[in-house]
Design a protein around this motif. Structure first.
Motif, PDB file in Angstrom:
ATOM      1  N   GLU A   1       0.829  -1.203   0.000  1.00 55.96           N
ATOM      2  CA  GLU A   1       0.000   0.000   0.000  1.00 55.96           C
ATOM      3  C   GLU A   1       0.864   1.254   0.000  1.00 55.96           C
ATOM      4  O   GLU A   1       0.554   2.242  -0.685  1.00 55.96           O
ATOM      5  N   ALA A   2       1.949   1.226   0.762  1.00 49.61           N
ATOM      6  CA  ALA A   2       2.863   2.373   0.770  1.00 49.61           C
ATOM      7  C   ALA A   2       3.448   2.600  -0.621  1.00 49.61           C
ATOM      8  O   ALA A   2       3.584   3.744  -1.073  1.00 49.61           O
ATOM      9  N   TYR A   3       3.786   1.515  -1.322  1.00 46.85           N
ATOM     10  CA  TYR A   3       4.271   1.643  -2.691  1.00 46.85           C
ATOM     11  C   TYR A   3       3.224   2.335  -3.558  1.00 46.85           C
ATOM     12  O   TYR A   3       3.542   3.204  -4.374  1.00 46.85           O
ATOM     13  N   GLY A   4       1.964   1.928  -3.386  1.00 47.77           N
ATOM     14  CA  GLY A   4       0.906   2.521  -4.191  1.00 47.77           C
ATOM     15  C   GLY A   4       0.711   3.994  -3.901  1.00 47.77           C
ATOM     16  O   GLY A   4       0.474   4.787  -4.823  1.00 47.77           O
ATOM     17  N   VAL A   5       0.795   4.377  -2.636  1.00 49.59           N
ATOM     18  CA  VAL A   5       0.644   5.784  -2.266  1.00 49.59           C
ATOM     19  C   VAL A   5       1.771   6.621  -2.862  1.00 49.59           C
ATOM     20  O   VAL A   5       1.540   7.711  -3.407  1.00 49.59           O
ATOM     21  N   MET A   6       2.998   6.130  -2.764  1.00 46.53           N
ATOM     22  CA  MET A   6       4.128   6.876  -3.329  1.00 46.53           C
ATOM     23  C   MET A   6       3.969   7.042  -4.835  1.00 46.53           C
ATOM     24  O   MET A   6       4.155   8.140  -5.379  1.00 46.53           O
ATOM     25  N   GLN A   7       3.613   5.955  -5.508  1.00 48.02           N
ATOM     26  CA  GLN A   7       3.452   6.002  -6.962  1.00 48.02           C
ATOM     27  C   GLN A   7       2.310   6.920  -7.364  1.00 48.02           C
ATOM     28  O   GLN A   7       2.393   7.643  -8.356  1.00 48.02           O
ATOM     29  N   GLY A   8       1.224   6.909  -6.577  1.00 49.29           N
ATOM     30  CA  GLY A   8       0.049   7.685  -6.930  1.00 49.29           C
ATOM     31  C   GLY A   8       0.069   9.136  -6.506  1.00 49.29           C
ATOM     32  O   GLY A   8      -0.851   9.894  -6.828  1.00 49.29           O
ATOM     33  N   SER A   9       1.097   9.558  -5.778  1.00 46.61           N
ATOM     34  CA  SER A   9       1.206  10.951  -5.324  1.00 46.61           C
ATOM     35  C   SER A   9       1.816  11.829  -6.409  1.00 46.61           C
ATOM     36  O   SER A   9       2.609  11.351  -7.232  1.00 46.61           O
ATOM     37  N   PRO A  10       1.507  13.121  -6.408  1.00 42.48           N
ATOM     38  CA  PRO A  10       2.199  14.040  -7.320  1.00 42.48           C
ATOM     39  C   PRO A  10       3.713  14.001  -7.118  1.00 42.48           C
ATOM     40  O   PRO A  10       4.487  14.149  -8.060  1.00 42.48           O
ATOM     41  N   ALA A  11       4.127  13.799  -5.858  1.00 40.74           N
ATOM     42  CA  ALA A  11       5.539  13.588  -5.505  1.00 40.74           C
ATOM     43  C   ALA A  11       5.562  12.976  -4.123  1.00 40.74           C
ATOM     44  O   ALA A  11       4.604  13.100  -3.353  1.00 40.74           O
ATOM     45  N   THR A  12       6.645  12.286  -3.794  1.00 33.55           N
ATOM     46  CA  THR A  12       6.794  11.731  -2.451  1.00 33.55           C
ATOM     47  C   THR A  12       8.115  12.206  -1.867  1.00 33.55           C
ATOM     48  O   THR A  12       9.121  12.324  -2.582  1.00 33.55           O
TER      49      THR A  12
END
Length: 313
Positions: A209-220
């Motif tokens: 899920e953390a991978y998905g959040v990072m990928q789906g953010s404008p930037a991490t």
């Protein structure tokens, strides 16, 4: 690590020598890691060592890959020596935060360390050591998650909180994830973080899920503390195709700054990078793709295992 070893054809038995178990074991592990040396009960170390030796006897391995290992007592090292088992010790923390003595480090070698400084220091002492950074686990499926905020996933420290507050005050949408940020009652009680950070927050997440959040953010964001090695997050963020913004220019030893990852040196510079990430999708996508390509070509756990094989061979 186990998956990467198996992918390279090894049969693997995993023993997590300090894995959380019943409450008394978890408490013992916490005391073993955090108590000053003079107050640390010897029987706690011995229990971990005895469990590790039992696992060693049951597996009868051809090679031992030890991760950290500074909590294991002299009986462990004696057993490896007596059986003449090839091994390598992989350190993903700085030596100053571990319990190894110089004599123990000589016995633990060869050593793979994520810290360049420690690698240089060990080599100067005549200990076989190689700089082996952490890596991206490309075996984890990445779910599609849309996150409209600039994301940060990690522990809550004052410096990080102040920086994220500055972003929010500059009208940059930012969200922090982790149990020390979370306002969930259970997380508040177990972390004793009773005050709010004043920004949007989320709870702990499983790695996928953390991978998905990072990928789906404008930037991490990748914000470091007192360390000279790079944590897994550096390779994970780039590996999943996120636009990674971090606070260490020395990442240029592994990624091209400006083309594969972004680096900031001040809060003002970070605000500008975040604003551009929110507005310039083509620019962001080019960096995402380049960082991911570099990671998959050079920075997966498969690449690191190949180096460990050279060390134990």
């Amino acid at each position: 690590m186990s998956t990467a070893l198996e992918r390279r054809g090894h049969q693997v038995t995993v023993h997590c020598y300090d894995a959380a178990g019943p409450f008394n074991q978890r408490l013992g592990n916490k005391l073993l890691h955090e108590l000053p040396e003079k107050w640390r009960p010897a029987k706690m170390e011995q229990k971990l060592t005895d469990r590790a030796l039992a696992a060693l006897n049951a597996a009868g391995p051809d090679v031992v890959v030890l991760v950290k290992g500074d909590q294991l007592g002299p009986d462990w090292w004696q057993a490896l020596d007596e059986r003449r088992i090839p091994r390598v010790t992989w350190l993903y923390d700085e030596l100053r935060r571990m319990r190894y003595t110089p004599e123990q480090l000589r016995n633990a070698g060869p050593i793979a360390s994520y810290s360049r400084q420690d690698t240089e220091s060990l080599t100067e002492q005549g200990i076989e050591a190689r700089h082996v950074p952490l890596a991206f686990d490309d075996s984890v499926p990445v779910p599609r998650i849309r996150e409209d905020h600039i994301s940060f996933i990690g522990a809550r420290y004052d410096s990080r909180e102040n920086l994220l507050r500055e972003l929010a005050a500059s009208a940059v949408p930012v969200k922090a994830y982790g149990r020390t940020w979370s306002r969930h009652p259970f997380d508040v009680l177990r972390t004793r973080q009773f005050s709010s950070a004043g920004i949007p927050v989320g709870r702990d997440m499983a790695r996928a899920e953390a991978y998905g959040v990072m990928q789906g953010s404008p930037a991490t964001l990748n914000l470091h503390g007192d360390q000279d090695g790079f944590t897994m997050r550096t390779f994970e963020a780039a590996g999943v195709g996120a636009l990674q913004i971090l606070d260490r220019a020395d990442v240029d030893s592994m990624y091209d700054v400006g083309d594969e990852v972004l680096v900031f040196e001040s809060a003002e510079e970070l605000v500008e990078l975040c604003r551009r990430a929110l507005l310039d999708g083509h620019w962001a996508q080019r960096i995402r793709m380049a960082g991911q390509r570099r990671t998959l070509e050079q920075h997966t756990f498969g690449h690191r295992i190949a180096t460990l094989e050279e060390l134990w061979g």
